[in-house]
Write a protein that holds these residues in place. Structure first.
Motif, PDB file in Angstrom:
ATOM      1  N   ASP A 292      10.861   4.244   2.634  1.00  0.00           N
ATOM      2  CA  ASP A 292      10.711   3.528   3.912  1.00  0.00           C
ATOM      3  C   ASP A 292       9.824   4.706   4.818  1.00  0.00           C
ATOM      4  N   ASN A 295       6.162   5.073   4.695  1.00  0.00           N
ATOM      5  CA  ASN A 295       5.391   3.893   5.347  1.00  0.00           C
ATOM      6  C   ASN A 295       5.229   4.022   6.774  1.00  0.00           C
ATOM      7  N   ASP A 539       3.535  -4.982   4.431  1.00  0.00           N
ATOM      8  CA  ASP A 539       4.193  -3.920   5.421  1.00  0.00           C
ATOM      9  C   ASP A 539       3.034  -4.231   6.683  1.00  0.00           C
TER      10      ASP A 539
END
Ligand SMILES: Nc1ncnc2c1ncn2[C@@H]1O[C@H](COP(=O)(O)OP(=O)(O)OP(=O)(O)O)[C@@H](O)[C@H]1O
Ligand SMILES: [Mg+2]
Length: 663
Positions: A292, A295, A539
């Motif tokens: 996470d 990103n 995303d």
């Protein structure tokens, strides 16, 4: 009850004795005259010698003796002894009428007149054959038992007297403890105990427990004659006489060192399994977090890069921007280490010559170690190449040497060495059997205590001051070596320095010069012209960032937030030169998307953007890859490699859709 009371009462004393003797059948009771001639004979005598009274009365008693005894003059000597000493007593073989022998207990008493003249002999004989046989059998079984105990070699079986001195010694004792019987019999058994146990009174305690509780049983270390130790299972039983007084102790000792060692090995294996499960669990957690973060950082770094181009040239703003970029880069470096620990890192597997790699790092090492720490390398002349990722292996070695430096605040020497080793099944490292290179980094620093050693590989475990260490160094090295199919082992003791060993599988193929493909791309962007690039990512933050980078480079970015959407765009017939897709997406992964594209548009290149272990180990991926977070320069390089070859700037390829429409 055959005779009436009146008859009994009328008997003389003499008559009464006669009756008594006549009734006795268990003893032969008879008389001899002074010369040894039988003069009376009772039923007992008849029963076990076999003669009726009329067959034997008037014969010489030597008839009952064996030929040899007669020849040796035994009968005459018996009478002579009785006459001289008042009694003859003896056990020996006698002969029955039928010639068979029986074991007799014989007493001969002289019969004298009041004036002491011998007028004959009273002879009482008992047949002890059965008792003798029972005794013999007992003695034989005792002897057999003794031989059995003597011959046992797996157990030390011996006796102690009441004070604890050894009184006998079997073969097993000799084999296990090393003493010959004459070296140990008479010595105190505390000799078998260790110095420490003797000091704390263990031998005395053992005997006291056996005496009090009827048994003592324990496993502990014992000492052989040669001073070596063995792990013993000991049982002590007290031996008491009929009154309960302790006569001594029976001691049985077994050498169970092997069993103990096997047990210890099992425990170690269990501990190792537990450790590896723990590391796996932490790895999954870390990998998830790092994914996470990765990103997020990609978006932050990408946006910062673009800002730099668009911001007015104000030094104050630039300084702030640099700060922000540095912070994000530090964060990115951290997540990379975390990903490495979680074995979620994109790795190249290429044959690497370790000595060459280390030589290439000389300057880097010298710079990061400072002048107070020296470094030596010990490599054999010939060393097989290993399968690894050159950049990552450099990072790992740097981490280990920095740890070594930190452990030697007053300076010291680091030795880097390598050797080849064939690992067999059951190796201490737990590695799969095969050929490995063991690359070690050894320091003479402060070392680690046991607690530190057992936790050193855990992510975020550090003993360094806040801000000095992240605790991710060894975690990264651990994850990396595991991902290569190798292992990181640590050997250390407090004040004893540390050796960190990287076990890496030997590469099968011949090594090639570390290839420079990915680094050569450089600023190829300039010759690329403008491309239409379809970016696919679920995303939104990452997607926007990629599109922004593409736009900034002068390309046209098309955005799709899923594989399906990407296919829709392609099928719509938009002209696209290239696809960049994320791997992990709901419904359709990047690889699945690439497969569909390959079927429908065989010439359309696809780049796979991966930041995290989406690709199961062993899956073959024939696509160019970009690791996330990527910088604009990395994007440029990858585009240059993947874009259709031979195309001229400005020319945009059109792709035919399945429906046949062309734009
Ligand atoms: N060569 C060594 N000698 C002594 N202790 C060591 C050595 N290497 C590691 N350690 C111990 O293991 C801990 C963890 O090491 P690791 O490299 O993972 O993190 P770190 O060095 O503390 O932090 P970072 O590597 O992020 O700077 C260290 O804090 C230290 O206590
Ligand atoms: Mg470290």
């Amino acid at each position: 009850m055959e005779r009436s009371d009146g008859f009994v009462k009328s008997l003389t004393d003499d008559g009464r004795y006669r009756l008594l003797i006549e009734a006795v059948t268990d003893y032969a009771i008879y008389m001899l005259d002074p010369a040894g001639i039988v003069t009376s004979w009772n039923p007992g005598a008849q029963r076990f010698k076999g003669y009726a009274p009329d067959e034997i009365i008037g014969q010489h008693f030597s008839k009952f003796y064996s030929e040899e005894d007669r020849k040796a003059g035994l009968p005459a000597r018996a009478l002579e002894t009785a006459r001289r000493e008042g009694k003859f007593e003896n056990e020996g073989w006698r002969i029955r009428k039928d010639g068979t022998r029986f074991w007799a207990y014989v007493v001969i008493d002289p019969i004298r007149t009041p004036s002491s003249e011998v007028i004959g002999f009273a002879k009482i004989t008992r047949d002890l054959t059965e008792r003798r046989e029972a005794e013999l059998a007992l003695r034989q079984s005792e002897e057999q038992f003794r031989l059995l105990v003597q011959g046992v070699t797996d157990y030390a079986i011996y006796l102690l007297d009441a004070n604890g001195n050894v009184t006998n010694w079997n073969l097993g004792a000799q084999r296990i403890k090393g003493y010959l019987p004459h070296e140990i019999i008479g010595r105190h058994f505390s000799q078998f105990y260790t110095e420490e146990d003797r000091k704390t009174g263990q031998p005395q305690n053992a005997l006291a427990t056996a005496a009090r509780e009827g048994r003592f049983e324990k496993e502990s270390w014992r000492v052989r004659k040669d001073g070596t130790r063995f792990w013993a299972h000991v049982v002590i039983d007290p031996i008491r006489d009929g009154n309960g007084t302790i006569l001594g102790y029976a001691k049985i000792t077994r050498d169970i060192t092997e069993r103990k060692e096997a047990q210890q090995k099992l425990e170690k294996t269990r501990e190792a399994l537990f450790q590896s499960q723990k590391m796996d669990a932490i790895g999954q957690l870390t990998g998830g977090i790092a994914h996470d973060f990765n990103n997020l950082l990609m978006a932050v770094l990408g946006s910062l890069e673009l800002m730099r181009k668009r911001l007015p040239d104000d030094p104050k703003l630039m300084a702030l921007l640099d700060n922000a970029v540095q912070g994000a880069q530090r964060g990115s470096a951290l997540t990379k280490r975390m990903l490495a620990f979680a074995r979620h890192q994109e790795l190249k597997q290429e044959p690497i010559e370790i000595p060459d790699l280390v030589r290439g790092m000389t300057e880097l090492l010298q710079r990061s170690l400072g002048s107070s720490v020296g470094i030596e390398t010990h490599f054999p002349l010939v060393l097989k190449p290993v399968n690894a990722d050159a950049n990552q292996l450099e990072m790992a070695l740097l981490n280990l040497t920095v740890n070594a430096r930190d452990a030697m605040p007053d300076g010291g020497q680091i030795v880097m060495a390598a050797r080849e080793e064939l690992v067999a099944a059951g190796h201490v490292t737990g590695l799969a059997p095969g050929a490995y290179v063991c690359l070690t980094v050894t320091d003479t620093g402060v070392g680690m205590d046991e607690a530190t050693l057992s936790r050193a590989r855990e992510p975020f475990f550090t003993t360094k001051e806040p801000g000095k260490g992240t605790g991710l160094g060894l975690s990264m090295v651990h994850g990396l070596t595991e991902q290569f199919g190798g292992r990181l082992t640590l050997q250390s003791g407090q004040g004893e320095g540390t050796t960190a060993a990287l076990w890496l599988p030997v590469a099968n193929a011949r090594p090639q010069a570390i290839d420079q493909i990915q680094r050569s791309a450089g600023d190829a962007a300039k010759d690329q012209g403008s491309l239409v690039v379809l970016a696919v990512d679920d995303d939104g933050l990452v997607l926007t960032n990629t599109i922004a980078m593409l736009d900034d480079l002068g390309h046209t970015g098309l955005a799709a937030s899923s594989g399906r959407e990407a296919l829709d765009i392609l099928r719509r017939g938009d002209s696209v030169d290239l696809v960049i897709t994320d791997q992990i997406m709901a419904q359709m992964t990047g690889l699945q998307l690439a497969e569909v594209i390959k079927r429908e548009w065989p010439d359309l290149p696809v780049i796979l953007a991966t930041g995290y272990a989406e690709i199961a180990p062993g899956t073959e991926v024939n696509l160019p890859k970009l690791s996330k977070p990527f910088t604009q320069a990395e994007l440029v390089a990858e585009l240059a490699r993947a874009a259709p070859s031979g195309r001229k700037a400005g020319r945009v390829l059109k792709f035919r859709t399945g429906a046949g429409s062309t734009t």
